[in-house]
Write a protein that holds these residues in place. Sequence first.
Motif, PDB file in Angstrom:
ATOM      1  N   GLN A 117       0.844  -1.198   0.000  1.00 46.95           N
ATOM      2  CA  GLN A 117       0.000   0.000   0.000  1.00 46.95           C
ATOM      3  C   GLN A 117       0.879   1.247   0.000  1.00 46.95           C
ATOM      4  N   PRO A 118       0.779   2.074  -1.050  1.00 45.35           N
ATOM      5  CA  PRO A 118       1.643   3.265  -1.103  1.00 45.35           C
ATOM      6  C   PRO A 118       1.230   4.362  -0.116  1.00 45.35           C
ATOM      7  N   ASP A 119      -0.068   4.509   0.137  1.00 49.83           N
ATOM      8  CA  ASP A 119      -0.552   5.554   1.048  1.00 49.83           C
ATOM      9  C   ASP A 119      -0.852   4.926   2.406  1.00 49.83           C
ATOM     10  N   ARG A 120       0.152   4.920   3.281  1.00 49.96           N
ATOM     11  CA  ARG A 120       0.005   4.271   4.582  1.00 49.96           C
ATOM     12  C   ARG A 120      -0.600   5.191   5.645  1.00 49.96           C
ATOM     13  N   GLY A 121      -0.962   6.389   5.265  1.00 54.73           N
ATOM     14  CA  GLY A 121      -1.537   7.349   6.195  1.00 54.73           C
ATOM     15  C   GLY A 121      -3.057   7.334   6.198  1.00 54.73           C
ATOM     16  N   ARG A 122      -3.646   6.479   5.379  1.00 55.88           N
ATOM     17  CA  ARG A 122      -5.108   6.375   5.298  1.00 55.88           C
ATOM     18  C   ARG A 122      -5.505   4.910   5.374  1.00 55.88           C
ATOM     19  N   VAL A 123      -6.768   4.687   5.714  1.00 57.89           N
ATOM     20  CA  VAL A 123      -7.296   3.327   5.866  1.00 57.89           C
ATOM     21  C   VAL A 123      -7.735   2.784   4.514  1.00 57.89           C
ATOM     22  N   PHE A 124      -7.110   1.698   4.102  1.00 66.97           N
ATOM     23  CA  PHE A 124      -7.492   0.973   2.901  1.00 66.97           C
ATOM     24  C   PHE A 124      -7.501  -0.519   3.226  1.00 66.97           C
ATOM     25  N   PHE A 125      -7.800  -1.341   2.219  1.00 69.92           N
ATOM     26  CA  PHE A 125      -7.838  -2.789   2.398  1.00 69.92           C
ATOM     27  C   PHE A 125      -6.538  -3.285   3.026  1.00 69.92           C
ATOM     28  N   GLY A 126      -6.642  -4.107   4.048  1.00 73.78           N
ATOM     29  CA  GLY A 126      -5.476  -4.697   4.696  1.00 73.78           C
ATOM     30  C   GLY A 126      -4.925  -3.895   5.856  1.00 73.78           C
ATOM     31  N   ALA A 127      -5.456  -2.707   6.095  1.00 79.55           N
ATOM     32  CA  ALA A 127      -4.963  -1.864   7.189  1.00 79.55           C
ATOM     33  C   ALA A 127      -5.392  -2.418   8.542  1.00 79.55           C
ATOM     34  N   THR A 128      -4.521  -2.280   9.509  1.00 81.90           N
ATOM     35  CA  THR A 128      -4.867  -2.567  10.898  1.00 81.90           C
ATOM     36  C   THR A 128      -5.098  -1.208  11.546  1.00 81.90           C
ATOM     37  N   VAL A 129      -6.313  -1.006  12.028  1.00 80.31           N
ATOM     38  CA  VAL A 129      -6.739   0.309  12.492  1.00 80.31           C
ATOM     39  C   VAL A 129      -7.104   0.253  13.972  1.00 80.31           C
ATOM     40  N   THR A 130      -6.581   1.189  14.736  1.00 80.62           N
ATOM     41  CA  THR A 130      -6.978   1.332  16.133  1.00 80.62           C
ATOM     42  C   THR A 130      -7.957   2.490  16.188  1.00 80.62           C
ATOM     43  N   ILE A 131      -9.123   2.217  16.781  1.00 86.23           N
ATOM     44  CA  ILE A 131     -10.170   3.223  16.871  1.00 86.23           C
ATOM     45  C   ILE A 131     -10.617   3.359  18.319  1.00 86.23           C
ATOM     46  N   ALA A 132     -11.170   4.518  18.645  1.00 92.08           N
ATOM     47  CA  ALA A 132     -11.675   4.764  20.001  1.00 92.08           C
ATOM     48  C   ALA A 132     -13.072   5.353  19.894  1.00 92.08           C
ATOM     49  N   ASP A 133     -13.966   4.909  20.795  1.00 93.87           N
ATOM     50  CA  ASP A 133     -15.322   5.445  20.791  1.00 93.87           C
ATOM     51  C   ASP A 133     -15.444   6.629  21.748  1.00 93.87           C
ATOM     52  N   GLU A 134     -16.661   7.075  21.978  1.00 97.57           N
ATOM     53  CA  GLU A 134     -16.895   8.258  22.813  1.00 97.57           C
ATOM     54  C   GLU A 134     -16.412   8.071  24.249  1.00 97.57           C
ATOM     55  N   GLU A 135     -16.388   6.830  24.733  1.00 94.54           N
ATOM     56  CA  GLU A 135     -15.942   6.537  26.097  1.00 94.54           C
ATOM     57  C   GLU A 135     -14.456   6.199  26.158  1.00 94.54           C
ATOM     58  N   ASP A 136     -13.727   6.474  25.102  1.00 97.08           N
ATOM     59  CA  ASP A 136     -12.298   6.173  24.966  1.00 97.08           C
ATOM     60  C   ASP A 136     -11.977   4.687  25.068  1.00 97.08           C
TER      61      ASP A 136
END
Length: 160
Positions: free
Chosen positions: A81-100
Motif C-alpha cells: 500500500q503506497p498511502d500508509r496514512g489512510r485506511v485501505f484494504f489490509g490496514a490494521t486500524v486502532t479506533i476509540a469510541d466516545e468513552e475512549d
Amino acid sequence: MERTNLITPAGFAAMRAEYSRLFEQERPKLVETISWAAGNGDRSENGDYIYGRKRLREIDRTLDRLSRRMKQAQVVDPARQPDRGRVFFGATVTIADEEDEERTVTLVGEDEADARAGRISWKSPLARALRGAAPGDVRRVELPGGAKDWEVTAIAYPAG
C-alpha cells in the motif's frame, strides 16, 4: 455476474490449503469408505454408507464454493500500500469510541473475516465507514443499535 473477491495473500494461501486438504486427503479417504460400505450389502440401513454419502456431498459443495471464490479472488498485498496514512484494504486500524474504549481491527476479505480475532470484512459497515480515514478522523457508523462515532487513533500496514 462475477464479482471481485479481494483477499490478502495469507487468506488466499489458507483458502488454497483448505481446498487441497479436502480434495487430496479427506475426499479420497471418504470415497474409499463409501466403496467399502457399499460392498457390505443393504445400503438402506448401512450407517457408514449413508453418512459417507452425506459427508461427500458436503465436501463437494465446499470444494465448489472454494473453487469459485479462488477464481474470483484478487490478491491484494497490504504491505504494498503506497498511502500508509489512510485506511485501505489490509490496514490494521486502532479506533476509540466516545468513552475512549479502544478497539483494533484489520480490514480483510470476506472469506477471511473473523470478528473475534479482530479481522473484519472490508465490506462491513464499520470498515466502509473507516475507508479513506486518517488518524484523528472521526467516522460515524450506523449500527442496528444506533449510530456510533469512532475516532481513528492509529493505522498500520504489514512491513513490505
